[in-house]
Motif scaffolding. Structure first.
Motif, PDB file in Angstrom:
ATOM      1  N   GLY A 106     100.595 -38.324   2.234  1.00  0.00           N
ATOM      2  CA  GLY A 106     100.773 -39.093   1.016  1.00  0.00           C
ATOM      3  C   GLY A 106     102.214 -39.380   0.677  1.00  0.00           C
ATOM      4  N   LEU A 107     103.072 -39.374   1.681  1.00  0.00           N
ATOM      5  CA  LEU A 107     104.493 -39.585   1.453  1.00  0.00           C
ATOM      6  C   LEU A 107     104.874 -41.039   1.692  1.00  0.00           C
ATOM      7  N   THR A 108     105.611 -41.591   0.765  1.00  0.00           N
ATOM      8  CA  THR A 108     106.041 -42.988   0.899  1.00  0.00           C
ATOM      9  C   THR A 108     107.553 -43.139   0.840  1.00  0.00           C
ATOM     10  N   ARG A 109     108.247 -42.108   0.408  1.00  0.00           N
ATOM     11  CA  ARG A 109     109.706 -42.158   0.304  1.00  0.00           C
ATOM     12  C   ARG A 109     110.309 -41.089   1.191  1.00  0.00           C
ATOM     13  N   PHE A 110     111.248 -41.469   2.006  1.00  0.00           N
ATOM     14  CA  PHE A 110     111.915 -40.477   2.821  1.00  0.00           C
ATOM     15  C   PHE A 110     113.277 -40.980   3.241  1.00  0.00           C
ATOM     16  N   ARG A 111     114.082 -40.027   3.651  1.00  0.00           N
ATOM     17  CA  ARG A 111     115.422 -40.307   4.131  1.00  0.00           C
ATOM     18  C   ARG A 111     115.453 -40.056   5.630  1.00  0.00           C
ATOM     19  N   ALA A 112     115.942 -40.996   6.420  1.00  0.00           N
ATOM     20  CA  ALA A 112     115.935 -40.858   7.866  1.00  0.00           C
ATOM     21  C   ALA A 112     117.325 -40.543   8.388  1.00  0.00           C
ATOM     22  N   VAL A 113     117.417 -39.566   9.271  1.00  0.00           N
ATOM     23  CA  VAL A 113     118.660 -39.261   9.971  1.00  0.00           C
ATOM     24  C   VAL A 113     118.322 -39.066  11.445  1.00  0.00           C
ATOM     25  N   GLU A 114     119.327 -39.153  12.304  1.00  0.00           N
ATOM     26  CA  GLU A 114     119.059 -39.080  13.739  1.00  0.00           C
ATOM     27  C   GLU A 114     119.717 -37.897  14.430  1.00  0.00           C
ATOM     28  N   THR A 115     120.561 -37.162  13.736  1.00  0.00           N
ATOM     29  CA  THR A 115     121.224 -36.028  14.381  1.00  0.00           C
ATOM     30  C   THR A 115     121.076 -34.778  13.537  1.00  0.00           C
TER      31      THR A 115
ATOM     32  N   ALA B 173     103.271 -38.664   7.887  1.00  0.00           N
ATOM     33  CA  ALA B 173     103.757 -38.833   6.518  1.00  0.00           C
ATOM     34  C   ALA B 173     102.718 -39.521   5.656  1.00  0.00           C
ATOM     35  N   ALA B 174     102.049 -40.519   6.227  1.00  0.00           N
ATOM     36  CA  ALA B 174     100.995 -41.216   5.484  1.00  0.00           C
ATOM     37  C   ALA B 174      99.856 -40.264   5.146  1.00  0.00           C
ATOM     38  N   CYS B 175      99.503 -39.386   6.095  1.00  0.00           N
ATOM     39  CA  CYS B 175      98.441 -38.406   5.839  1.00  0.00           C
ATOM     40  C   CYS B 175      98.819 -37.446   4.717  1.00  0.00           C
TER      41      CYS B 175
ATOM     42  N   ILE C  80     109.179 -41.113  15.942  1.00  0.00           N
ATOM     43  CA  ILE C  80     109.211 -41.784  14.642  1.00  0.00           C
ATOM     44  C   ILE C  80     107.817 -42.276  14.268  1.00  0.00           C
ATOM     45  N   GLU C  81     107.115 -42.873  15.216  1.00  0.00           N
ATOM     46  CA  GLU C  81     105.771 -43.382  14.922  1.00  0.00           C
ATOM     47  C   GLU C  81     104.817 -42.238  14.585  1.00  0.00           C
ATOM     48  N   THR C  82     104.923 -41.133  15.334  1.00  0.00           N
ATOM     49  CA  THR C  82     104.084 -39.966  15.032  1.00  0.00           C
ATOM     50  C   THR C  82     104.370 -39.443  13.634  1.00  0.00           C
ATOM     51  N   ALA C  83     105.656 -39.378  13.291  1.00  0.00           N
ATOM     52  CA  ALA C  83     106.044 -38.879  11.979  1.00  0.00           C
ATOM     53  C   ALA C  83     105.593 -39.817  10.872  1.00  0.00           C
ATOM     54  N   ARG C  84     105.663 -41.132  11.120  1.00  0.00           N
ATOM     55  CA  ARG C  84     105.172 -42.100  10.127  1.00  0.00           C
ATOM     56  C   ARG C  84     103.707 -41.847   9.813  1.00  0.00           C
ATOM     57  N   ALA C  85     102.921 -41.668  10.861  1.00  0.00           N
ATOM     58  CA  ALA C  85     101.482 -41.465  10.669  1.00  0.00           C
ATOM     59  C   ALA C  85     101.208 -40.176   9.904  1.00  0.00           C
TER      60      ALA C  85
END
Length: 392
Positions: free
Chosen positions: A34-43, A30-32, A23-28
């Protein structure tokens, strides 16, 4: 993590995550991007439910370990046939190999592990995005002969109550270098080369095997198989179709044979004879792509068809074109008068659904309901759809 409201723009981000580090890797990343809106799922099941519907995602960040065996299907569904923008896919935690859908010009893959596994996994694929129109017919036929056919399934639902009613089988060809080819890329050249039966038989066999695997059969749906005129006019067409069905032990009443409009019917009599035999055996029979450009649909309605399918273009145009709207009204009335059910193709939004309901169309098919799905995704879509039924 910002949640995506229902029905927001298609530039949303879908994150598939199996662990906090990812999740932390994906957050970083996503910022690169330029994404600020996303939908999170776990499966993978949650991801498949979202991707099977009318929402598209221009960025898919996924922990491939969490995606598991659905990885390739999720990537394929993300790119989609109707996607107009580039799709970015972030991958981690997998050793490959996997293959990308075609055309790859709409897909950008980022390896977050940084150890070269992705490059190794894709080493056997062409580095350039390839156009299927450049594929020689000899390669298409070789891929067909070597088991490259795949089946996708697009659901059909009743408009009155939203109940799932059937799935139409749509062909894909898994080219060893170019990835998954859409029907427009290979069906016309294969049929023109005289291999229409080989293609139809291969798709039907693939679908019937999927059906016999129980994941589809237990859903209680009808299975629609496409057949061009050339196939249905073969002297042994009925016997061949019956043999395919009999091998898998599926009741004829569960199968709809759909005449595809790849060439016009100039003499209805020979077609009528084989349709009469199929109908007597219990098959449903559908007339595909009925619209103003179809010259003799009124004459064909005298044949023992049980279903009339409205062409997606006239369904779409009926919102603004009075001629298209009048055509739909007349076609629905005539079909019902002949005892046929009517299915509207290309239902992509609630307004179209409501317009078809007002015309007393019986069922709908299109991206509002679901995109073409791999067999493994159909039960996931079915469970999610049955919880909501009517589009809001």
């Amino acid at each position: 993590m910002t949640g995506e409201p229902e029905g927001t723009a298609t530039t949303a981000l879908l994150m598939l995550s199996g662990n906090a580090g990812w999740i932390e890797t994906a957050r970083a990343q996503a910022a690169c991007l330029g994404l600020t809106r996303f939908r999170a799922v776990e499966t993978a099941a949650e991801a498949a439910t979202l991707l099977s519907g009318n929402r598209s995602y221009s960025h898919l960040l996924m922990d491939t370990a969490a995606a598991g065996p659905l990885l390739a299907d999720l990537i394929d569904m993300t790119v989609g046939e109707a996607a107009s923008q580039t799709t970015t896919v972030l991958l981690a935690s997998a050793d490959g190999p996997f293959r990308l859908p075609c055309p790859r010009s709409r897909l950008r893959v980022i390896d977050t592990r940084g150890d070269g596994w992705l490059a190794h996994a894709l080493a056997s694929q062409s580095a350039e995005a390839a156009c299927a129109a450049d594929v020689p017919i000899s390669q298409l036929l070789a891929t067909l002969k070597n088991g490259g056919l795949q089946a996708r399934y697009q659901p059909v639902v009743c408009i009155a109550d939203g109940r799932p009613a059937g799935i139409e089988v749509l062909a894909r060809l898994d080219h060893p270098e170019l990835g998954t080819l859409a029907p427009d890329s290979f069906v016309p050249p294969i049929e023109t080369a005289g291999f229409a039966w080989d293609l139809a038989q291969g798709v039907a066999a693939c679908a019937l095997r999927d059906w016999r695997g129980d994941a589809l059969a237990r859903l209680g749906l009808r299975l629609t198989l496409n057949a061009p005129l050339e196939v249905l006019l073969r002297p042994d067409a009925f016997d061949r179709i019956e043999a395919l069905r009999g091998e898998q032990g599926i009741a004829a009443a569960r199968i709809v044979v759909e005449l595809t409009e790849t060439c016009p019917v100039t003499d209805p009599a020979p077609l009528g004879r084989v349709l009469t035999r199929l109908r007597a055996a219990g098959y449903g029979l559908a007339m595909d792509d009925v619209g103003p450009s179809m010259r003799n649909h009124e004459e064909l309605m005298g044949l023992p068809f049980t279903i009339l399918k409205l062409d997606k273009h006239v369904v779409r145009d009926s919102a603004t074109d009075p001629h298209a709207a009048r055509f739909l009204e007349g076609a629905v009335t005539a079909a019902h008068g002949a005892g046929m059910k009517v299915i509207a193709e290309g239902v992509e939004d609630v307004a179209t659904w409501n317009r078809m309901a007002a015309l007393a169309v019986d069922a709908a098919q299109g991206f509002l309901i679901a995109r073409p799905l791999p067999a493994a995704i159909v039960p996931i879509w079915h469970a999610a759809w049955c919880q909501k039924r009517i589009p809001a």
